[in-house]
Each structure stands twice: as structure tokens, then as C-alpha cells.
Design an enzyme around this catalytic site. Structure first.
Site, PDB file in Angstrom:
ATOM      1  N   ASN A   1       0.866  -1.178   0.039  1.00 41.24           N
ATOM      2  CA  ASN A   1       0.046  -0.009   0.077  1.00 41.24           C
ATOM      3  C   ASN A   1       0.867   1.070  -0.001  1.00 41.24           C
ATOM      4  O   ASN A   1       1.509   1.484   0.967  1.00 41.24           O
ATOM      5  CB  ASN A   1      -0.761  -0.005   1.092  1.00 41.24           C
ATOM      6  CG  ASN A   1      -1.864   1.254   1.458  1.00 41.24           C
ATOM      7  OD1 ASN A   1      -1.907   2.204   0.610  1.00 41.24           O
ATOM      8  ND2 ASN A   1      -2.227   1.419   2.811  1.00 41.24           N
TER       9      ASN A   1
ATOM     10  N   LYS B   1       0.046   4.293  -0.176  1.00 33.08           N
ATOM     11  CA  LYS B   1      -0.504   5.420   0.579  1.00 33.08           C
ATOM     12  C   LYS B   1      -0.353   6.653  -0.390  1.00 33.08           C
ATOM     13  O   LYS B   1      -0.435   6.171  -1.605  1.00 33.08           O
ATOM     14  CB  LYS B   1      -0.090   5.827   1.845  1.00 33.08           C
ATOM     15  CG  LYS B   1      -0.051   4.312   2.560  1.00 33.08           C
ATOM     16  CD  LYS B   1       0.066   4.430   4.057  1.00 33.08           C
ATOM     17  CE  LYS B   1      -0.068   3.316   4.917  1.00 33.08           C
ATOM     18  NZ  LYS B   1       0.171   3.409   6.286  1.00 33.08           N
TER      19      LYS B   1
ATOM     20  N   HIS C   1      -9.274   0.933   5.658  1.00 32.80           N
ATOM     21  CA  HIS C   1      -7.956   1.175   6.330  1.00 32.80           C
ATOM     22  C   HIS C   1      -8.102   2.078   7.229  1.00 32.80           C
ATOM     23  O   HIS C   1      -8.975   2.960   7.364  1.00 32.80           O
ATOM     24  CB  HIS C   1      -6.890   1.756   5.172  1.00 32.80           C
ATOM     25  CG  HIS C   1      -5.713   1.723   5.699  1.00 32.80           C
ATOM     26  ND1 HIS C   1      -5.079   2.675   6.647  1.00 32.80           N
ATOM     27  CD2 HIS C   1      -4.524   0.981   5.438  1.00 32.80           C
ATOM     28  CE1 HIS C   1      -3.943   2.470   6.719  1.00 32.80           C
ATOM     29  NE2 HIS C   1      -3.393   1.410   6.186  1.00 32.80           N
TER      30      HIS C   1
ATOM     31  N   GLU D   1      -6.486   4.690   8.389  1.00 33.06           N
ATOM     32  CA  GLU D   1      -6.448   6.086   8.021  1.00 33.06           C
ATOM     33  C   GLU D   1      -7.662   6.417   7.167  1.00 33.06           C
ATOM     34  O   GLU D   1      -8.009   7.627   7.801  1.00 33.06           O
ATOM     35  CB  GLU D   1      -5.334   6.192   7.061  1.00 33.06           C
ATOM     36  CG  GLU D   1      -4.020   6.276   7.835  1.00 33.06           C
ATOM     37  CD  GLU D   1      -2.601   5.230   6.868  1.00 33.06           C
ATOM     38  OE1 GLU D   1      -3.003   5.522   5.692  1.00 33.06           O
ATOM     39  OE2 GLU D   1      -1.933   5.008   7.740  1.00 33.06           O
TER      40      GLU D   1
ATOM     41  N   GLU E   1      -4.885  -5.052  11.032  1.00 31.85           N
ATOM     42  CA  GLU E   1      -3.592  -3.951  11.229  1.00 31.85           C
ATOM     43  C   GLU E   1      -3.888  -3.120  12.660  1.00 31.85           C
ATOM     44  O   GLU E   1      -4.747  -2.392  12.618  1.00 31.85           O
ATOM     45  CB  GLU E   1      -3.698  -2.903  10.211  1.00 31.85           C
ATOM     46  CG  GLU E   1      -3.561  -3.286   8.893  1.00 31.85           C
ATOM     47  CD  GLU E   1      -2.895  -2.577   7.676  1.00 31.85           C
ATOM     48  OE1 GLU E   1      -1.968  -2.843   7.269  1.00 31.85           O
ATOM     49  OE2 GLU E   1      -3.737  -1.488   7.296  1.00 31.85           O
TER      50      GLU E   1
ATOM     51  N   GLY F   1       3.230   2.403  10.725  1.00 32.53           N
ATOM     52  CA  GLY F   1       4.120   3.473  10.889  1.00 32.53           C
ATOM     53  C   GLY F   1       4.718   3.883  11.727  1.00 32.53           C
ATOM     54  O   GLY F   1       5.536   4.808  12.074  1.00 32.53           O
TER      55      GLY F   1
ATOM     56  N   SER G   1       3.829  -1.865  10.599  1.00 34.55           N
ATOM     57  CA  SER G   1       5.561  -1.999  10.434  1.00 34.55           C
ATOM     58  C   SER G   1       6.163  -3.504  10.272  1.00 34.55           C
ATOM     59  O   SER G   1       7.000  -3.954  11.016  1.00 34.55           O
ATOM     60  CB  SER G   1       5.895  -1.576  11.991  1.00 34.55           C
ATOM     61  OG  SER G   1       5.607  -0.221  12.098  1.00 34.55           O
TER      62      SER G   1
HETATM   63  P1  PGA Z   1       3.100   0.432   7.774  1.00 31.82           P
HETATM   64  O1  PGA Z   1       1.674   0.694   7.244  1.00 31.82           O
HETATM   65  O2  PGA Z   1       3.578  -1.085   7.091  1.00 31.82           O
HETATM   66  O3  PGA Z   1       3.759   1.660   7.180  1.00 31.82           O
HETATM   67  O4  PGA Z   1       3.103   0.230   9.087  1.00 31.82           O
HETATM   68  C1  PGA Z   1       0.889  -0.431   7.059  1.00 31.82           C
HETATM   69  C2  PGA Z   1      -0.282  -0.163   6.564  1.00 31.82           C
HETATM   70  O5  PGA Z   1      -0.882   0.929   6.841  1.00 31.82           O
HETATM   71  O6  PGA Z   1      -0.986  -0.995   5.877  1.00 31.82           O
END
Ligand code: PGA
Length: 252
Positions: free
Chosen positions: A9, A11, A97, A99, A169, A175, A215
Site C-alpha cells: 500500500n 498510500k 484502512h 487512515e 492492522e 507506521g 510495521s
Molecule cells: P506500515 O503501514 O507498514 O507503514 O506500518 C501498514 C499499513 O498501513 O497498511
């Protein structure tokens, strides 16, 4: 047999040139995959047609989108419909997601509609769920995640549900550099699978791919993916660097 999937992803990162370059670099070192393993690349909307032409003819790598609108078409300035994604050769769409839930106020009812739009257009769904830190600390994460899964997905028929991939997640791991331990991931994945089994039966639950996200990197992917109920990963930051993304694909 359920599929192992590593999905990147991107983003809101990379311009068109950078995106094309990253895909080329991934191709250069992509290991051979069998038919039970799938790589998905989910760039921003703007990249989709470019990435689709780069992926043309590649069975092992599918195109994903990061979102779709919850209605079929109409006066929704700035939005993109699932049918448009389909016309750009998108095979997977990430829905729910954290976010999107947090920054764009996408609630359960809207997410259920997005899932419907994706399935109407024959796009497979990567449905995200996961708890914030305070819920983890309170110990109520199983109920929290279970209710997200039920609200977003359990209106589907068993036949429709076969097109769903779930991504767990934990928000505190996205992140942040703080990964769930493999035991925490396995516990939650097993719980999600049991919830799916209670609704759709053991066979469908057993065939459902449940990805871990948060992460994930080459150094922890091997241990996470070795868990019996972890079927791959949804990768954010590490999907932006070819060597990291390839390392995670190798772990699958
Ligand atoms: P990350 O994000 O690997 O940067 O922690 C994962 C995600 O939000 O899908």
C-alpha cells in the site's frame, strides 16, 4: 488452499516517475511464485493505468487500489467509483484502512457499501480492521475487531465472502516501528478466523486469507508469516523500497 498474499500500500507517496521506477525495480528481483502466492501493488489512483500497463501479462502481481467510493456513480466531485477501477484492470481494493476510518470518517455502514460496490464490479476486497492502543491496553481488542469484521462484511452471502481478504492492522503498529509480536498477531488472526467460521462455516474460514499489517519489514516478516493463521502482509512503508518489499515477498 488459501492464498498467501503480500500487498504493498503506497498510500499518498511517489509521483508517476517514481512509481514506474519502483515497479521496474521490484520486477528485477521478483522471485518466482507458485499459484498459491500473490503479490498486490496498490498505488495512488493517479498511477493505476500506468501501473496496469507495467503489470500486463504478470500473473504473480495484481493491481490494487487503496479505496473506492460507496456509490456506483454520480455527483461526487473528486471521487472514484469501483466500476472505474475495474476498467483500469484493478483486481483488489483496500477498504476500511484505519487512515480512511480516522481521517475521512468512514464508518461501518459506508464501508459495507464500499464492499458491495467492489464485489458488484468483481474486484476482490482487502478489508482492514484493527484496534487503537487504548483498546489493546484495555484488553478488549478481540471484541473490537470482531465488531468491525461483522459490520463491514457479514451482510455478504457465503459466495460473496469468498472474494474477501481480511487485513488485521493494529493501529498502534502502523507506521510506528512497533510491530505486534507474532503471538499477538496469531491470537487475533485465529480469533478472526473463528468469527468467520461461526458465520460462514469452517471451510470458508479456512480458505480466507488473513494478512497482518503494521510495521512489517523483511526482518520480522519471516516470523510473522510463519504463524499458522497469518497468510501474508499488508505493507506500507516497506513497500516503497524495492529491496524491502522483495525481502517481505521472499518471506512469504
Ligand atoms: P506500515 O503501514 O507498514 O507503514 O506500518 C501498514 C499499513 O498501513 O497498511
Amino acid at each position: 488452499m488459501r492464498k498467501k498474499i503480500v500487498a504493498g500500500n503506497w498510500k499518498m507517496n511517489l509521483n508517476l516517475n517514481e512509481g514506474a521506477q519502483l515497479v521496474n525495480e521490484i520486477f528485477k528481483s521478483l522471485p518466482a511464485l507458485n499459484s498459491h502466492k500473490q503479490v498486490v501493488i496498490a498505488p495512488p489512483y493517479l498511477h493505476l493505468t500506468q501501473t496496469a500497463s507495467q503489470l500486463a501479462g504478470m500473473d504473480d502481481v495484481s493491481l490494487g487500489a487503496q479505496n473506492c467510493h460507496h456509490e456506483a456513480s454520480g455527483a461526487y466531485t473528486g471521487e472514484v467509483a469501483a466500476s472505474m477501477l475495474k476498467s483500469a484492470d484493478v483486481s483488489y481494493v483496500i477498504i476500511g484502512h484505519s487512515e480512511r476510518r480516522e481521517y475521512f470518517k468512514e464508518d461501518d455502514a459506508m464501508l459495507a457499501k464500499k464492499v458491495n460496490q467492489a464485489l458488484i464490479n468483481e474486484i476482490q476486497v482487502i478489508f482492514c480492521c484493527g484496534e487503537p492502543l487504548e483498546i489493546r491496553d484495555a484488553g478488549t481488542m478481540n471484541q473490537y475487531v470482531e465488531s468491525q469484521v461483522k459490520a463491514g462484511l457479514f451482510h455478504l452471502s457465503a459466495d460473496q465472502f469468498k472474494n474477501i481478504v481480511i487485513a488485521y492492522e493494529p493501529i498502534w503498529a502502523i507506521g510506528t516501528g512497533r510491530t505486534a509480536t507474532s503471538a499477538q498477531a496469531q491470537d487475533m488472526h485465529a480469533h478472526i478466523r473463528s468469527v468467520v467460521a461461526a458465520q460462514y462455516g469452517a471451510a470458508i474460514a479456512d480458505d480466507t486469507s488473513i494478512l497482518y499489517g503494521g510495521s512489517c519489514k523483511p526482518s520480522n516478516a519471516v516470523e510473522l508469516f510463519a504463524c499458522p493463521d497469518v497468510d501474508g502482509g499488508l505493507i506500507g512503508g516497506a513497500a516503497l523500497k524495492a529491496s524491502d518489499f522483495i525481502g517481505i515477498i521472499q518471506a512469504m
